[in-house]
Design an enzyme around this catalytic site. Structure first.
Site, PDB file in Angstrom:
ATOM      1  N   GLU A 206      -3.417   3.019  -2.309  1.00  0.00           N
ATOM      2  CA  GLU A 206      -1.642   3.642  -1.424  1.00  0.00           C
ATOM      3  C   GLU A 206      -1.656   4.878  -1.827  1.00  0.00           C
ATOM      4  O   GLU A 206      -1.122   5.611  -1.519  1.00  0.00           O
ATOM      5  CB  GLU A 206      -0.542   3.153  -1.755  1.00  0.00           C
ATOM      6  CG  GLU A 206      -0.926   1.682  -0.579  1.00  0.00           C
ATOM      7  CD  GLU A 206      -0.686   1.339   1.041  1.00  0.00           C
ATOM      8  OE1 GLU A 206      -0.158   2.695   1.469  1.00  0.00           O
ATOM      9  OE2 GLU A 206      -0.671   0.659   2.015  1.00  0.00           O
TER      10      GLU A 206
ATOM     11  N   ARG B 276      -1.831   8.157   0.068  1.00  0.00           N
ATOM     12  CA  ARG B 276      -0.550   9.666   0.572  1.00  0.00           C
ATOM     13  C   ARG B 276       0.152   9.838  -0.421  1.00  0.00           C
ATOM     14  O   ARG B 276       0.209  11.759  -0.194  1.00  0.00           O
ATOM     15  CB  ARG B 276       0.489   7.760   0.094  1.00  0.00           C
ATOM     16  CG  ARG B 276       0.785   7.030   1.480  1.00  0.00           C
ATOM     17  CD  ARG B 276       2.383   6.073   1.607  1.00  0.00           C
ATOM     18  NE  ARG B 276       1.315   4.946   1.807  1.00  0.00           N
ATOM     19  CZ  ARG B 276       2.331   3.929   2.430  1.00  0.00           C
ATOM     20  NH1 ARG B 276       3.597   5.009   2.476  1.00  0.00           N
ATOM     21  NH2 ARG B 276       2.170   2.872   3.103  1.00  0.00           N
TER      22      ARG B 276
ATOM     23  N   ASP C 169      -9.572  -2.559   7.976  1.00  0.00           N
ATOM     24  CA  ASP C 169      -9.945  -1.747   8.950  1.00  0.00           C
ATOM     25  C   ASP C 169     -10.303  -0.365   8.332  1.00  0.00           C
ATOM     26  O   ASP C 169     -11.546  -0.154   8.672  1.00  0.00           O
ATOM     27  CB  ASP C 169      -8.486  -1.244   9.315  1.00  0.00           C
ATOM     28  CG  ASP C 169      -7.092  -0.997   7.823  1.00  0.00           C
ATOM     29  OD1 ASP C 169      -7.806  -0.931   7.143  1.00  0.00           O
ATOM     30  OD2 ASP C 169      -6.410  -0.714   8.533  1.00  0.00           O
TER      31      ASP C 169
ATOM     32  N   GLU D 147      -1.217   4.086  14.423  1.00  0.00           N
ATOM     33  CA  GLU D 147      -2.508   3.431  14.899  1.00  0.00           C
ATOM     34  C   GLU D 147      -2.801   4.297  16.332  1.00  0.00           C
ATOM     35  O   GLU D 147      -3.431   4.629  16.578  1.00  0.00           O
ATOM     36  CB  GLU D 147      -3.146   2.521  14.543  1.00  0.00           C
ATOM     37  CG  GLU D 147      -3.026   2.400  12.537  1.00  0.00           C
ATOM     38  CD  GLU D 147      -1.704   2.076  12.511  1.00  0.00           C
ATOM     39  OE1 GLU D 147      -0.497   2.188  12.736  1.00  0.00           O
ATOM     40  OE2 GLU D 147      -1.507   2.305  11.028  1.00  0.00           O
TER      41      GLU D 147
ATOM     42  N   THR E 269      -7.186   8.435   6.313  1.00  0.00           N
ATOM     43  CA  THR E 269      -6.348   7.209   6.735  1.00  0.00           C
ATOM     44  C   THR E 269      -5.649   7.450   7.086  1.00  0.00           C
ATOM     45  O   THR E 269      -4.479   6.923   7.789  1.00  0.00           O
ATOM     46  CB  THR E 269      -7.367   6.344   5.687  1.00  0.00           C
ATOM     47  OG1 THR E 269      -6.631   4.895   6.734  1.00  0.00           O
ATOM     48  CG2 THR E 269      -6.741   6.229   5.052  1.00  0.00           C
TER      49      THR E 269
END
Ligand code: DMJ
Length: 589
Positions: free
Chosen positions: A224, A228, A357, A491, A579
């Site tokens: 993360e 980010r 994913d 998404e 992503t």
């Protein structure tokens, strides 16, 4: 004069004596000619010769300087550490002396500091990849303007009640900290740049430059924090050319590399930024598949920009390791992998949702990022998509909505699809534009449509998870009460953005606009910010009092890009979106 060491001594010209006589004659005539000239002409000629010599010297020195500056610069901000038998970073021996030697050699260039900065490897790399800092023109229609206003409303709430903290709690007008790295600022900055919001971008830049520090004695999630924070800053670096973002990224990247202090090529899931240690997650001994395989775009960009290949090497090693050990089910992998042993957990669920994913997303996007030069990435992705179609891709009853289900314990089919899975509509459609079968576009459109159907709720917002009905009955999909919340995830909108770019079908813009209006109506908090909600089926909304950083980093960005008249902004053959929706340049290797 000899042609070579082996040459028996043949003259360079067939008659060396003749040549010497000719040269002597030319010299004598030149001297005589010069003596005949007036003093003014003589002085003028001497000036001209001096000027030409100086110019020649300047050209030579510039060529040498460029070569020296193009050499890779290793990370010099920390002591060397050794991970998986590789030395990472560390100061070069006698760095000052090295610098001085270079500077002495390049004395002619010393007065031109500006030119020096422009020749630095990072700057060169950025410019090589993106040209000058990218210029954005701002919104080009009313819908885009509305999205910009929404971004500003979110920014305003965050600024008022949570500035410098990770996320805004818009209802209680407070904040929460997860990594304590100003998550909303770093995740949202490139969106502000793309929207042409100069003031917000300047505020973010100023905060990152003067306030953001990674000297934090706290565990952060490696994945993360990478997607980010590191991704946000690297994108800002490539969009602006501001080296401060690169310096901060190097600092963070070095700390996050502690995740690789594991006994296998698979990194630990958590990292202490201050102590530079890595550990397994608190909840178990395994790392998630998606987490360990979704840092490679960011680390490759960091390596290419900084000249330190360690980031790319270590992160790509994870992908290579998984490629080597392979996945059951013809390229579909289980969701857990162990950082101590480097092996997959047996009988784990196979899914395109949470914990898996973006493994599939980064197989494809790494292939794109590296200029389609690494064949096995393409092959593994193609294989996985074929297996997905065979084992997971099904349709509902009675209306034949296509969705991607899961294999629980690697075996039992479950017709459950996370909202997260909607990303695959974007990846499949982009794949089909890049040589994968036309069928992939067809699947992308069908999943994009199912994701739209998931938004068919009283609030017009999509739930976290949907279940599909596969036997004759009334309802194609249903949402369990515990799955009905909505974090304003990106998404579905992301998928429609790609589909619109590739098909030009305006229905995708309409779907995006409808989702945006639903956000405005049910998630907007009048005092500033937007809130996740508890149940998409209830118009009597219950707020969860949290505004995720990806609302600014992704959801508003994809909405803005989707709704633009100009679809040439950030062309997809030059930029690859991470992503977390952060654009990074595509390389040719
Ligand atoms: C984002 O942080 C990223 O897209 C990640 O890959 C998974 N999902 C969230 C947003 O939903």
């Amino acid at each position: 004069m000899r042609l070579s060491r082996d040459d028996p001594g043949l003259p360079l010209y067939h008659n060396e004596n003749n040549r010497n006589q000719t040269l002597r004659r030319i010299r004598t005539r030149a001297r005589f000619w010069f003596a005949q000239r007036s003093t003014g002409v003589k002085i003028g000629l001497l000036f001209l010769i001096g000027f030409l010599l100086f110019g020649l010297l300047k050209i030579c020195s510039r060529a040498i300087t460029t070569d020296v500056h193009q050499m890779a610069v290793p990370n010099q901000n920390q002591d060397p550490i050794i991970i998986n038998e590789q030395i990472i970073g560390g100061k070069p021996e006698n760095p000052k002396e090295d610098d001085e030697r270079v500077n002495d050699d390049m004395a002619v260039e010393m007065d031109n500091r500006q030119s020096d900065a422009e020749n630095s490897p990072a700057h060169k790399q950025a410019h090589r990849a993106t040209g000058k800092s990218v210029k954005f023109n701002g919104p080009d229609n009313e819908r885009q303007k509305a999205v910009v206003k929404a971004f500003q409303h979110a920014w305003l709430g965050y600024k008022k009640y949570a500035w410098g903290h990770d996320t805004l709690k818009p209802v209680s007008k407070s904040y929460s900290d997860w990594f304590d790295t100003g998550l909303t600022i770093v995740d949202g900055l490139d969106t502000a740049l793309i929207m042409g919001l100069e003031e917000e971008a300047a505020e973010a830049t100023e905060w990152i430059q003067n306030k953001l520090t990674f000297e934090k004695d706290r565990m952060v999630n490696f994945f993360e924090c990478t997607i980010r924070v590191l991704g946000g800053m690297m994108s800002a670096f490539y969009l602006t050319g501001n080296e401060m973002f690169l310096e901060k990224s190097v600092d963070l990247g070095d700390r996050l590399l502690s995740a690789f202090k594991s006994p296998s090529p698979i990194p630990f899931s958590d990292v202490n930024l201050l102590k530079r240690t890595g550990t397994n997650p608190q909840w178990g001994s395994d790392s998630s598949l998606s987490e360990v395989t979704t840092v490679q775009l960011e680390y490759r960009a960091l390596s290419r920009a900084s000249g330190n290949s360690t980031y790319e090497d270590l992160s790509f090693n994870v992908s290579q390791h998984i490629h080597k050990i392979g996945c059951d089910h013809e390229g579909l992998c289980g969701m857990f992998i162990n950082a101590n042993t480097g092996t997959f957990k047996k009988g784990a669920t196979i899914t395109f949702g949470a914990r898996s994913d973006s493994y599939y997303e980064y197989l494809f996007k790494q292939w794109i990022q590296t200029g389609k030069t690494i064949d096995w990435l393409k092959d593994d992705y193609g294989k996985a998509m074929a297996a997905m179609e065979k084992y997971l891709y099904r349709n509902s009853e009675p209306n034949k909505m296509f969705f991607i289900g899961e294999l629980l314990s690697g075996e039992t089919y479950s017709p459950k699809m996370d909202h997260l899975v909607c990303f695959i509509a974007g990846t499949l459609s982009q794949g089909s534009q890049n040589g994968f079968p036309r069928k992939h576009m067809d699947m992308a459109e069908k999943i994009g449509e199912t994701c739209h159907n998931m938004y068919d709720n009283p609030t017009g917002l999509g739930p976290e998870i949907a279940h599909f009905n596969m036997i004759p009955g009334k309802e194609d999909l249903y949402v369990k009460p515990l799955d009905a919340h909505c974090l304003l995830r990106p998404e579905a909108i992301e998928g429609w953005f790609y589909l619109y770019r590739f098909t030009g079908n305006k229905k995708y813009q309409e779907w995006g606009w409808a989702a945006f209006q639903a956000i405005e109506k049910y998630a907007r908090i009048s005092t500033g910010g937007y809130s996740s909600i508890s149940n998409v089926k209830k118009i009597n909304v219950q707020y969860r009092d949290s505004m995720e950083s990806f609302l600014l980093g992704e959801t508003f960005k994809y909405l803005y890009l989707l709704l633009g008249d100009d679809q040439t902004v950030l062309p997809l053959d030059k930029w690859v979106f991470t992503t977390e929706g952060h654009p990074l340049p595509i390389y040719d290797h």
